[in-house]
Scaffold this motif. Structure first.
Motif, PDB file in Angstrom:
ATOM      1  N   UNK A  50       0.831  -1.209   0.000  1.00 20.87           N
ATOM      2  CA  UNK A  50       0.000   0.000   0.000  1.00 20.87           C
ATOM      3  C   UNK A  50       0.866   1.260   0.000  1.00 20.87           C
ATOM      4  N   UNK A  51       1.971   1.197   0.726  1.00 20.22           N
ATOM      5  CA  UNK A  51       2.890   2.330   0.777  1.00 20.22           C
ATOM      6  C   UNK A  51       4.309   1.822   0.934  1.00 20.22           C
ATOM      7  N   UNK A  52       5.240   2.549   0.322  1.00 20.04           N
ATOM      8  CA  UNK A  52       6.669   2.239   0.442  1.00 20.04           C
ATOM      9  C   UNK A  52       7.406   3.508   0.823  1.00 20.04           C
ATOM     10  N   UNK A  53       8.246   3.395   1.842  1.00 16.05           N
ATOM     11  CA  UNK A  53       9.079   4.503   2.308  1.00 16.05           C
ATOM     12  C   UNK A  53      10.521   4.212   1.919  1.00 16.05           C
ATOM     13  N   UNK A  54      11.145   5.132   1.199  1.00 15.83           N
ATOM     14  CA  UNK A  54      12.538   4.972   0.780  1.00 15.83           C
ATOM     15  C   UNK A  54      13.425   5.800   1.708  1.00 15.83           C
ATOM     16  N   UNK A  55      14.375   5.134   2.343  1.00 12.37           N
ATOM     17  CA  UNK A  55      15.288   5.808   3.264  1.00 12.37           C
ATOM     18  C   UNK A  55      16.705   5.683   2.720  1.00 12.37           C
ATOM     19  N   UNK A  56      17.258   6.796   2.281  1.00 12.92           N
ATOM     20  CA  UNK A  56      18.630   6.838   1.779  1.00 12.92           C
ATOM     21  C   UNK A  56      19.213   8.203   2.099  1.00 12.92           C
ATOM     22  N   UNK A  57      20.506   8.230   2.364  1.00 18.78           N
ATOM     23  CA  UNK A  57      21.168   9.496   2.654  1.00 18.78           C
ATOM     24  C   UNK A  57      21.411  10.268   1.366  1.00 18.78           C
ATOM     25  N   UNK A  58      21.521  11.594   1.524  1.00 20.78           N
ATOM     26  CA  UNK A  58      21.808  12.492   0.398  1.00 20.78           C
ATOM     27  C   UNK A  58      20.670  12.434  -0.627  1.00 20.78           C
ATOM     28  N   UNK A  59      21.000  12.501  -1.886  1.00 21.10           N
ATOM     29  CA  UNK A  59      19.985  12.583  -2.932  1.00 21.10           C
ATOM     30  C   UNK A  59      19.167  11.302  -3.040  1.00 21.10           C
TER      31      UNK A  59
END
Length: 234
Positions: free
Chosen positions: A85-94
């Motif tokens: 239903x939802x996806x959260x992307x966690x990455x540093x910088x761009x």
């Protein structure tokens, strides 16, 4: 050619998957995509919120750890999205991973999540910062807010507030101070000791510490300009 090299890379990762599904859950509604240090920060943030592997599996929270940031291994990445239903992307910088996902959603057929957020939320408000450094305590409120819409019974917002409302207690031992010094065995420790009657100017690097070690060393300069202070002395 670069195109041939990229085709070879994509063929390799399809035959030898680098990305990994963590807490794999068949009917997971919520997905979190991570990579590198951001993955470790995310896992610690989940732990602080009381979401261990068993709880994540029970609720339907799945983690996807990217092993190769670019180019994205599209086949496995898009398969991870199925049913979310939802996806959260966690990455540093761009948002390199996030942008590749969204390009793949547009160009390739297949299951897409109802919503994907990362650097911005659905209202274009900043979500995961693209400047500075991520940390578990920074991510905990972000993750809690996104998960709260799906799992309000977990009271994750209250847990996140309890984590961040009180400043952490820092180590504070009266009388225990430590002035920065050279590492054990560092050659600078001896090379910065001057012959009697000599003077030196410090430059860029850890050897600038000689300026507070009573070694007749003074001043400092920007990188590439270490010789400038000598102009006035010549």
């Amino acid at each position: 050619r670069i195109h041939d090299k990229l085709d070879a890379v994509r063929a390799f990762v399809e035959a030898n998957p680098i990305d990994r599904r963590i807490f794999e859950s068949k009917d997971a509604r919520f997905g979190i995509v991570t990579t590198g240090k951001g993955h470790l920060d995310t896992m610690e943030a989940l732990r602080l919120l009381g979401l261990d592997e068993a709880r994540c599996r029970a609720l339907g929270i799945e983690i996807y750890k990217i092993g190769m940031v670019w180019p994205l291994a599209r086949r496995d990445a898009l398969e991870f999205m199925r049913g979310k239903k939802e996806v959260l992307v966690i990455e540093e910088k761009r948002g390199i991973i996030e942008s590749q996902f969204k390009e793949a959603f547009y160009d390739w057929p297949g299951s897409k999540p109802e919503r994907m957020v990362g650097k911005h939320d659905e209202n274009l408000e900043e979500l995961v910062p693209w400047t500075g450094e991520l940390s578990p305590l920074l991510l905990a409120p972000i993750i809690a807010a996104r998960l709260n819409a799906f799992f309000p019974e977990e009271k994750l917002l209250d847990k996140a507030l309890a984590l961040t409302d009180t400043p952490p207690v820092l180590l504070n031992v009266p009388g225990a101070t430590r002035t920065p010094y050279f590492c054990s065995g560092c050659p600078h420790n001896t090379s910065t000791k001057l012959p009697e009657g000599s003077k030196a100017n410090s430059g860029i690097g850890c050897h600038v510490m000689a300026s507070w070690m009573d070694r007749e060393t003074a001043g400092f300069a920007q990188m590439g300009g270490e010789g400038v202070p000598w102009i006035a002395t010549s």
